[in-house]
Scaffold this motif. Structure first.
Motif, PDB file in Angstrom:
ATOM      1  N   VAL A   9       4.124 -55.452  -5.632  1.00  0.00           N
ATOM      2  CA  VAL A   9       4.577 -55.375  -4.245  1.00  0.00           C
ATOM      3  C   VAL A   9       5.890 -56.132  -4.071  1.00  0.00           C
ATOM      4  O   VAL A   9       6.841 -55.618  -3.473  1.00  0.00           O
ATOM      5  CB  VAL A   9       3.490 -55.904  -3.283  1.00  0.00           C
ATOM      6  CG1 VAL A   9       4.001 -55.962  -1.854  1.00  0.00           C
ATOM      7  CG2 VAL A   9       2.238 -55.039  -3.375  1.00  0.00           C
ATOM      8  N   THR A  10       5.979 -57.346  -4.617  1.00  0.00           N
ATOM      9  CA  THR A  10       7.197 -58.145  -4.430  1.00  0.00           C
ATOM     10  C   THR A  10       8.412 -57.503  -5.084  1.00  0.00           C
ATOM     11  O   THR A  10       9.538 -57.741  -4.652  1.00  0.00           O
ATOM     12  CB  THR A  10       7.036 -59.579  -4.964  1.00  0.00           C
ATOM     13  OG1 THR A  10       6.821 -59.558  -6.371  1.00  0.00           O
ATOM     14  CG2 THR A  10       5.908 -60.312  -4.264  1.00  0.00           C
ATOM     15  N   GLN A  11       8.211 -56.686  -6.090  1.00  0.00           N
ATOM     16  CA  GLN A  11       9.343 -56.050  -6.774  1.00  0.00           C
ATOM     17  C   GLN A  11      10.098 -55.071  -5.877  1.00  0.00           C
ATOM     18  O   GLN A  11      11.177 -54.618  -6.232  1.00  0.00           O
ATOM     19  CB  GLN A  11       8.873 -55.355  -8.048  1.00  0.00           C
ATOM     20  CG  GLN A  11       8.479 -56.354  -9.105  1.00  0.00           C
ATOM     21  CD  GLN A  11       7.885 -55.723 -10.342  1.00  0.00           C
ATOM     22  OE1 GLN A  11       7.446 -54.581 -10.333  1.00  0.00           O
ATOM     23  NE2 GLN A  11       7.877 -56.478 -11.419  1.00  0.00           N
ATOM     24  N   MET A  20      24.196 -60.058  -1.557  1.00  0.00           N
ATOM     25  CA  MET A  20      23.838 -61.469  -1.484  1.00  0.00           C
ATOM     26  C   MET A  20      25.097 -62.318  -1.297  1.00  0.00           C
ATOM     27  O   MET A  20      25.116 -63.225  -0.461  1.00  0.00           O
ATOM     28  CB  MET A  20      23.082 -61.917  -2.728  1.00  0.00           C
ATOM     29  CG  MET A  20      22.551 -63.337  -2.582  1.00  0.00           C
ATOM     30  SD  MET A  20      21.524 -63.879  -3.929  1.00  0.00           S
ATOM     31  CE  MET A  20      22.696 -63.946  -5.245  1.00  0.00           C
ATOM     32  N   ARG A  21      26.155 -62.030  -2.063  1.00  0.00           N
ATOM     33  CA  ARG A  21      27.397 -62.804  -1.910  1.00  0.00           C
ATOM     34  C   ARG A  21      27.969 -62.660  -0.504  1.00  0.00           C
ATOM     35  O   ARG A  21      28.517 -63.609   0.050  1.00  0.00           O
ATOM     36  CB  ARG A  21      28.411 -62.382  -2.971  1.00  0.00           C
ATOM     37  CG  ARG A  21      28.113 -62.990  -4.344  1.00  0.00           C
ATOM     38  CD  ARG A  21      29.168 -62.635  -5.364  1.00  0.00           C
ATOM     39  NE  ARG A  21      29.014 -61.280  -5.864  1.00  0.00           N
ATOM     40  CZ  ARG A  21      28.097 -60.890  -6.749  1.00  0.00           C
ATOM     41  NH1 ARG A  21      27.239 -61.768  -7.226  1.00  0.00           N
ATOM     42  NH2 ARG A  21      28.039 -59.643  -7.166  1.00  0.00           N
ATOM     43  N   HIS A  43      22.739 -61.179 -13.339  1.00  0.00           N
ATOM     44  CA  HIS A  43      21.905 -60.206 -12.623  1.00  0.00           C
ATOM     45  C   HIS A  43      22.714 -59.493 -11.550  1.00  0.00           C
ATOM     46  O   HIS A  43      23.488 -60.111 -10.836  1.00  0.00           O
ATOM     47  CB  HIS A  43      20.698 -60.889 -11.980  1.00  0.00           C
ATOM     48  CG  HIS A  43      19.643 -61.247 -12.975  1.00  0.00           C
ATOM     49  ND1 HIS A  43      18.399 -61.644 -12.595  1.00  0.00           N
ATOM     50  CD2 HIS A  43      19.620 -61.257 -14.321  1.00  0.00           C
ATOM     51  CE1 HIS A  43      17.659 -61.895 -13.673  1.00  0.00           C
ATOM     52  NE2 HIS A  43      18.400 -61.673 -14.723  1.00  0.00           N
ATOM     53  N   GLN A  44      22.521 -58.206 -11.469  1.00  0.00           N
ATOM     54  CA  GLN A  44      23.152 -57.412 -10.416  1.00  0.00           C
ATOM     55  C   GLN A  44      22.236 -57.261  -9.209  1.00  0.00           C
ATOM     56  O   GLN A  44      22.677 -56.906  -8.125  1.00  0.00           O
ATOM     57  CB  GLN A  44      23.526 -56.030 -10.960  1.00  0.00           C
ATOM     58  CG  GLN A  44      24.552 -56.099 -12.083  1.00  0.00           C
ATOM     59  CD  GLN A  44      25.849 -56.761 -11.629  1.00  0.00           C
ATOM     60  OE1 GLN A  44      26.373 -56.433 -10.580  1.00  0.00           O
ATOM     61  NE2 GLN A  44      26.342 -57.706 -12.408  1.00  0.00           N
ATOM     62  N   THR A  45      20.941 -57.500  -9.413  1.00  0.00           N
ATOM     63  CA  THR A  45      19.942 -57.377  -8.358  1.00  0.00           C
ATOM     64  C   THR A  45      19.038 -58.600  -8.398  1.00  0.00           C
ATOM     65  O   THR A  45      18.654 -59.057  -9.469  1.00  0.00           O
ATOM     66  CB  THR A  45      19.093 -56.102  -8.570  1.00  0.00           C
ATOM     67  OG1 THR A  45      19.959 -54.976  -8.611  1.00  0.00           O
ATOM     68  CG2 THR A  45      18.091 -55.926  -7.452  1.00  0.00           C
ATOM     69  N   PHE A  46      18.714 -59.110  -7.217  1.00  0.00           N
ATOM     70  CA  PHE A  46      17.839 -60.274  -7.114  1.00  0.00           C
ATOM     71  C   PHE A  46      16.572 -59.873  -6.373  1.00  0.00           C
ATOM     72  O   PHE A  46      16.630 -59.173  -5.359  1.00  0.00           O
ATOM     73  CB  PHE A  46      18.548 -61.422  -6.385  1.00  0.00           C
ATOM     74  CG  PHE A  46      19.720 -61.951  -7.160  1.00  0.00           C
ATOM     75  CD1 PHE A  46      19.555 -62.999  -8.045  1.00  0.00           C
ATOM     76  CD2 PHE A  46      20.969 -61.368  -7.036  1.00  0.00           C
ATOM     77  CE1 PHE A  46      20.625 -63.478  -8.787  1.00  0.00           C
ATOM     78  CE2 PHE A  46      22.053 -61.837  -7.767  1.00  0.00           C
ATOM     79  CZ  PHE A  46      21.884 -62.896  -8.643  1.00  0.00           C
ATOM     80  N   THR A  47      15.432 -60.323  -6.883  1.00  0.00           N
ATOM     81  CA  THR A  47      14.131 -60.002  -6.301  1.00  0.00           C
ATOM     82  C   THR A  47      13.581 -61.253  -5.627  1.00  0.00           C
ATOM     83  O   THR A  47      13.604 -62.335  -6.208  1.00  0.00           O
ATOM     84  CB  THR A  47      13.165 -59.495  -7.386  1.00  0.00           C
ATOM     85  OG1 THR A  47      13.785 -58.399  -8.051  1.00  0.00           O
ATOM     86  CG2 THR A  47      11.848 -59.040  -6.788  1.00  0.00           C
ATOM     87  N   VAL A  98       4.612 -52.961   0.992  1.00  0.00           N
ATOM     88  CA  VAL A  98       5.497 -53.823   1.780  1.00  0.00           C
ATOM     89  C   VAL A  98       6.496 -52.963   2.545  1.00  0.00           C
ATOM     90  O   VAL A  98       6.838 -51.860   2.118  1.00  0.00           O
ATOM     91  CB  VAL A  98       6.231 -54.837   0.860  1.00  0.00           C
ATOM     92  CG1 VAL A  98       7.128 -54.146  -0.146  1.00  0.00           C
ATOM     93  CG2 VAL A  98       7.014 -55.857   1.678  1.00  0.00           C
ATOM     94  N   ARG A  99       6.952 -53.514   3.665  1.00  0.00           N
ATOM     95  CA  ARG A  99       8.008 -52.901   4.470  1.00  0.00           C
ATOM     96  C   ARG A  99       9.277 -53.734   4.268  1.00  0.00           C
ATOM     97  O   ARG A  99       9.495 -54.730   4.979  1.00  0.00           O
ATOM     98  CB  ARG A  99       7.601 -52.888   5.943  1.00  0.00           C
ATOM     99  CG  ARG A  99       6.410 -52.011   6.230  1.00  0.00           C
ATOM    100  CD  ARG A  99       5.935 -52.188   7.683  1.00  0.00           C
ATOM    101  NE  ARG A  99       4.707 -51.434   7.884  1.00  0.00           N
ATOM    102  CZ  ARG A  99       3.494 -51.867   7.550  1.00  0.00           C
ATOM    103  NH1 ARG A  99       3.339 -53.058   7.000  1.00  0.00           N
ATOM    104  NH2 ARG A  99       2.433 -51.115   7.755  1.00  0.00           N
ATOM    105  N   PRO A 100      10.122 -53.363   3.286  1.00  0.00           N
ATOM    106  CA  PRO A 100      11.308 -54.177   2.987  1.00  0.00           C
ATOM    107  C   PRO A 100      12.204 -54.430   4.199  1.00  0.00           C
ATOM    108  O   PRO A 100      12.700 -55.556   4.373  1.00  0.00           O
ATOM    109  CB  PRO A 100      12.036 -53.373   1.912  1.00  0.00           C
ATOM    110  CG  PRO A 100      10.949 -52.592   1.243  1.00  0.00           C
ATOM    111  CD  PRO A 100      10.004 -52.238   2.360  1.00  0.00           C
TER     112      PRO A 100
END
Length: 114
Positions: A9-11, A20-21, A43-47, A98-100
């Motif tokens: 789910v968290t992924q 993010m920047r 990393h290009q993507t952060f979880t 989850v509802r991101p």
């Protein structure tokens, strides 16, 4: 009630490095960005695993929750430590989806002035 928010789910709670920047440029968010970039500079993507779990304390509607039993395999050689979820109405809650958009709306509403 004990609540778990599993990795599957968290992924779904990710943010690109560029976003993010851009969004994490002031206050506490700047510190979060700096720490994330130091820990994972390529990393290009952060979880956002832990922030999602914490956010469900304040807004359980971010996730769809089911009640059941979590069982940890202690016997299988290849499956040792794996957790299995069995829906059965027990007092343990687990997030099943989850509802991101709702998560990020909640997260940034709390953190924007921090």
């Amino acid at each position: 009630v004990h609540r778990s928010v599993p990795l599957d789910v968290t992924q779904h709670i990710t943010i690109s490095g560029d976003e993010m920047r851009e969004r994490f440029d002031a206050g506490l968010l700047r510190a979060v960005r700096v720490l994330a970039e130091v820990e994972s500079p390529h990393h290009q993507t952060f979880t956002w695993h832990d922030p999602l779990a914490a956010a469900t304390i304040f807004d359980a509607g971010i996730c769809d929750l089911a009640r059941g039993t979590a069982e940890v395999d202690l016997a299988g050689e290849a499956t040792m430590g794996m957790t299995r979820w069995r829906p059965d109405g027990d007092a343990h809650e687990a997030a099943v989806s989850v509802r991101p958009d709702r998560f990020f709306e909640h997260f940034f509403s709390v953190m924007h002035d921090a």
